[in-house]
Motif scaffolding. Structure first.
Motif, PDB file in Angstrom:
ATOM      1  N   ILE A 107      -2.232 -16.145 -20.876  1.00 33.84           N
ATOM      2  CA  ILE A 107      -3.308 -15.210 -20.542  1.00 33.84           C
ATOM      3  C   ILE A 107      -3.352 -14.953 -19.048  1.00 33.84           C
ATOM      4  N   LEU A 108      -3.277 -16.005 -18.233  1.00 34.62           N
ATOM      5  CA  LEU A 108      -3.376 -15.834 -16.781  1.00 34.62           C
ATOM      6  C   LEU A 108      -2.164 -15.091 -16.225  1.00 34.62           C
ATOM      7  N   THR A 109      -1.001 -15.242 -16.840  1.00 36.21           N
ATOM      8  CA  THR A 109       0.167 -14.469 -16.402  1.00 36.21           C
ATOM      9  C   THR A 109      -0.049 -12.985 -16.652  1.00 36.21           C
ATOM     10  N   ALA A 110      -0.664 -12.643 -17.794  1.00 39.00           N
ATOM     11  CA  ALA A 110      -0.982 -11.238 -18.074  1.00 39.00           C
ATOM     12  C   ALA A 110      -1.998 -10.700 -17.072  1.00 39.00           C
ATOM     13  N   VAL A 111      -2.995 -11.522 -16.717  1.00 38.17           N
ATOM     14  CA  VAL A 111      -3.984 -11.105 -15.713  1.00 38.17           C
ATOM     15  C   VAL A 111      -3.302 -10.851 -14.376  1.00 38.17           C
ATOM     16  N   GLY A 112      -2.411 -11.754 -13.971  1.00 38.33           N
ATOM     17  CA  GLY A 112      -1.700 -11.573 -12.708  1.00 38.33           C
ATOM     18  C   GLY A 112      -0.847 -10.317 -12.698  1.00 38.33           C
ATOM     19  N   HIS A 113      -0.191 -10.007 -13.814  1.00 39.34           N
ATOM     20  CA  HIS A 113       0.618  -8.782 -13.892  1.00 39.34           C
ATOM     21  C   HIS A 113      -0.261  -7.540 -13.722  1.00 39.34           C
ATOM     22  N   ASN A 114      -1.403  -7.513 -14.424  1.00 41.55           N
ATOM     23  CA  ASN A 114      -2.288  -6.352 -14.319  1.00 41.55           C
ATOM     24  C   ASN A 114      -2.819  -6.178 -12.902  1.00 41.55           C
ATOM     25  N   LEU A 115      -3.213  -7.277 -12.263  1.00 35.78           N
ATOM     26  CA  LEU A 115      -3.773  -7.166 -10.914  1.00 35.78           C
ATOM     27  C   LEU A 115      -2.701  -6.809  -9.889  1.00 35.78           C
ATOM     28  N   ARG A 116      -1.456  -7.190 -10.124  1.00 35.41           N
ATOM     29  CA  ARG A 116      -0.380  -6.728  -9.238  1.00 35.41           C
ATOM     30  C   ARG A 116      -0.233  -5.213  -9.316  1.00 35.41           C
ATOM     31  N   LEU A 117      -0.335  -4.663 -10.515  1.00 31.72           N
ATOM     32  CA  LEU A 117      -0.278  -3.206 -10.659  1.00 31.72           C
ATOM     33  C   LEU A 117      -1.473  -2.547  -9.986  1.00 31.72           C
ATOM     34  N   VAL A 118      -2.649  -3.155 -10.094  1.00 29.72           N
ATOM     35  CA  VAL A 118      -3.840  -2.588  -9.453  1.00 29.72           C
ATOM     36  C   VAL A 118      -3.683  -2.612  -7.935  1.00 29.72           C
ATOM     37  N   LEU A 119      -3.160  -3.700  -7.385  1.00 26.56           N
ATOM     38  CA  LEU A 119      -2.955  -3.773  -5.936  1.00 26.56           C
ATOM     39  C   LEU A 119      -1.959  -2.714  -5.469  1.00 26.56           C
ATOM     40  N   ALA A 120      -0.884  -2.520  -6.215  1.00 28.22           N
ATOM     41  CA  ALA A 120       0.074  -1.473  -5.855  1.00 28.22           C
ATOM     42  C   ALA A 120      -0.569  -0.101  -5.934  1.00 28.22           C
ATOM     43  N   TRP A 121      -1.430   0.108  -6.933  1.00 36.24           N
ATOM     44  CA  TRP A 121      -2.126   1.383  -7.069  1.00 36.24           C
ATOM     45  C   TRP A 121      -3.073   1.613  -5.894  1.00 36.24           C
ATOM     46  N   LEU A 122      -3.777   0.584  -5.457  1.00 35.59           N
ATOM     47  CA  LEU A 122      -4.684   0.721  -4.321  1.00 35.59           C
ATOM     48  C   LEU A 122      -3.917   1.002  -3.037  1.00 35.59           C
ATOM     49  N   ARG A 123      -2.741   0.407  -2.881  1.00 35.79           N
ATOM     50  CA  ARG A 123      -1.919   0.709  -1.700  1.00 35.79           C
ATOM     51  C   ARG A 123      -1.480   2.161  -1.703  1.00 35.79           C
ATOM     52  N   ILE A 124      -1.092   2.664  -2.881  1.00 34.31           N
ATOM     53  CA  ILE A 124      -0.665   4.065  -2.978  1.00 34.31           C
ATOM     54  C   ILE A 124      -1.830   4.998  -2.640  1.00 34.31           C
ATOM     55  N   LEU A 125      -3.015   4.694  -3.168  1.00 33.84           N
ATOM     56  CA  LEU A 125      -4.182   5.537  -2.878  1.00 33.84           C
ATOM     57  C   LEU A 125      -4.485   5.565  -1.394  1.00 33.84           C
ATOM     58  N   LEU A 126      -4.402   4.392  -0.753  1.00 40.52           N
ATOM     59  CA  LEU A 126      -4.674   4.348   0.680  1.00 40.52           C
ATOM     60  C   LEU A 126      -3.657   5.169   1.459  1.00 40.52           C
ATOM     61  N   CYS A 127      -2.384   5.089   1.070  1.00 36.78           N
ATOM     62  CA  CYS A 127      -1.350   5.883   1.752  1.00 36.78           C
ATOM     63  C   CYS A 127      -1.586   7.379   1.553  1.00 36.78           C
ATOM     64  N   LEU A 128      -1.996   7.773   0.343  1.00 33.33           N
ATOM     65  CA  LEU A 128      -2.263   9.187   0.088  1.00 33.33           C
ATOM     66  C   LEU A 128      -3.455   9.679   0.906  1.00 33.33           C
ATOM     67  N   ILE A 129      -4.479   8.859   1.008  1.00 30.21           N
ATOM     68  CA  ILE A 129      -5.656   9.243   1.787  1.00 30.21           C
ATOM     69  C   ILE A 129      -5.299   9.386   3.264  1.00 30.21           C
ATOM     70  N   MET A 130      -4.537   8.429   3.802  1.00 27.67           N
ATOM     71  CA  MET A 130      -4.151   8.500   5.208  1.00 27.67           C
ATOM     72  C   MET A 130      -3.225   9.686   5.472  1.00 27.67           C
ATOM     73  N   THR A 131      -2.322   9.979   4.530  1.00 25.19           N
ATOM     74  CA  THR A 131      -1.432  11.136   4.700  1.00 25.19           C
ATOM     75  C   THR A 131      -2.218  12.441   4.706  1.00 25.19           C
TER      76      THR A 131
END
Length: 448
Positions: A408-432
């Motif tokens: 279960i915790l491995t699945a949680v970690g996978h999902n949150l890694r995707l969320v962190l990557a998504w937040l990085r992309i959003l921040l880059c788009l906003i700054m661009t």
């Protein structure tokens, strides 16, 4: 006992810089900490505690450490060590000021995992809620899923007869020393030499000599078990302490390599099973079967894991499909319209309202269903990421409860890694977009 809340800031903290003044508040970990509903998690965990006794550790601290461990694929010791010198880790776990020492014990993570038990699924539900709230996961993505099983290997060595016999001899000696049982002879030196030579003879294909070393190990293990039985006779406390170790040693001593039926593959982890998945690189894997449910189509933030569960007993895949679909609907709150599986699920017991499509199926497969069925194999790289970047590749936690918690915790970690990557992309788009706006209108200035 209930987890303690933040204490009031002391007078010594007036001259210390707060973490908000040190770190970048646009960092993805900071944004993720603000999106997680810590109050809801604390409310769900509260029934596990009592209002009496010494206050426990704050919920956000330990839950935050568990999430960070599985996001970055660290061990318990590794996440505690990194917490000391990483201000973002400290902010994520609720600290207001930078701490120079770890305030608790590493073993607290183990105690919390045992205490949470089935409540760990709420962390998986929270990771999906955060993904949905941030726009990385849409509601329509939850209607069509892909289901597959994999093997979660246990942290054991490859089980040969010599290794198992040697491990049983060492385990019984260790337990005898712990309980003060004086053995007539330990046979540790002889067993070590015999196990080493058995491996060498087997490698050289000198099987008569190999079998001779196995007889030496079996004889010594039998002597130790009989000696322990004599020494603990009539002592109920010692008989209870040695009951299961002696039963495991007797099973290891009596079982043969080619025998049919149940076998013991590890002295310290009796729950380990031998599972064959038909892989050329690994014909047999030793651990527990795990069921994984992912979105079929790629969501904006990636392919999220909707459900994960360890399946002790090595059940047939088709018999686990109904429970996997029902648990996924309970976690997501969305009814599943279509499920895509491989040929290992033929003969499943899922009722008619669910439309299950099996790889290679021709009848009723056309248009969108045909395209979605081709995407069934996309779950394989998701499982590979969970094994390579998470802890699904090897489980170090104890017992069947540890297998379930690790999945279960491995699945949680996978999902949150995707969320962190998504937040990085959003921040880059906003700054661009902001830089583009400033370039088009030079009169605009960034706020300092």
């Amino acid at each position: 006992m209930r987890p303690k809340q933040h204490e009031t800031t002391g007078s010594g903290d007036l001259f210390r810089a707060r973490l908000e003044q040190i770190i970048n508040m646009k960092h993805e970990l900071v944004q993720l900490a603000g999106k997680l509903d810590w109050a809801w998690i604390d409310g769900e965990i509260a029934p596990l505690y009592s209002d009496q006794g010494r206050p426990g550790i704050e919920t956000r601290f330990v839950i935050g450490l568990l999430l960070l461990k599985h996001i970055y694929g660290l061990s318990d010791e590794g996440v505690c060590e990194r917490w000391v010198h990483d201000p973002y880790f400290q902010y994520f776990t609720g600290e207001e000021f930078f701490q120079h020492e770890f305030p608790h014990e590493r073993s607290d993570l183990s105690h919390w995992r045992k205490r949470l038990g089935d409540k760990l699924e709420l962390l998986l539900a929270e990771s999906l809620r955060v993904a949905h709230a941030s726009g990385a996961l849409r509601t329509k993505d939850l209607a069509r899923v892909t289901v597959d099983t994999t093997v979660q290997p246990k942290a054991i060595t490859f089980p040969t007869d010599a290794k198992l016999l040697h491990a049983a001899i060492k385990g019984l000696n260790r337990l005898a020393r712990k309980h003060g049982v004086q053995l007539r002879q330990s046979y540790l030196r002889i067993a070590k030499q015999a196990a080493m030579m058995a491996g060498r003879y087997a490698h050289a294909k000198q099987f008569n000599r190999h079998r001779r070393q196995l007889r030496i190990l079996r004889t010594r293990l039998g002597r130790i078990t009989r000696d322990i039985h004599r020494k603990i006779a009539g002592q109920p406390a010692l008989e209870e302490a040695f009951q299961w170790p002696l039963a495991r040693a007797s099973q290891i001593r009596s079982q043969q390599q080619r025998q049919r039926g149940w076998k013991l593959y590890s002295f310290h982890a009796p729950e380990v099973e031998c599972i064959g998945k038909g892989k050329a690189s690994a014909p047999y894997e030793f651990g527990v079967k795990a069921s994984i449910v992912t979105t079929n189509a790629r969501a904006p933030g990636g392919q999220f894991v909707l459900h994960a569960k360890a399946l002790p007993g090595n059940p047939y895949d088709g018999h686990t499909l109904r429970a996997a679909i029902e648990d996924t609907e309970r976690l997501t709150g969305r009814q599943i319209e279509r499920a895509y599986v491989d040929k290992g699920y033929r003969g499943h017991d899922v009722p008619n309202p669910y439309r299950v499509f099996i790889s290679g199926q021709k009848r009723g497969v056309f248009g969108a269903i045909k395209r979605e069925l081709r995407r069934r194999s996309a779950i394989e790289p998701v499982i590979a990421h969970m094994k390579a970047e998470g802890h699904l590749g090897r489980c170090y936690l104890k017992g069947t409860a540890g297998d379930l918690a690790n999945a279960i915790l491995t699945a949680v970690g996978h999902n949150l890694r995707l969320v962190l990557a998504w937040l990085r992309i959003l921040l880059c788009l906003i700054m661009t977009a902001l830089r583009s706006a400033l370039a088009d209108n030079p009169k605009l200035k960034l706020a300092s």
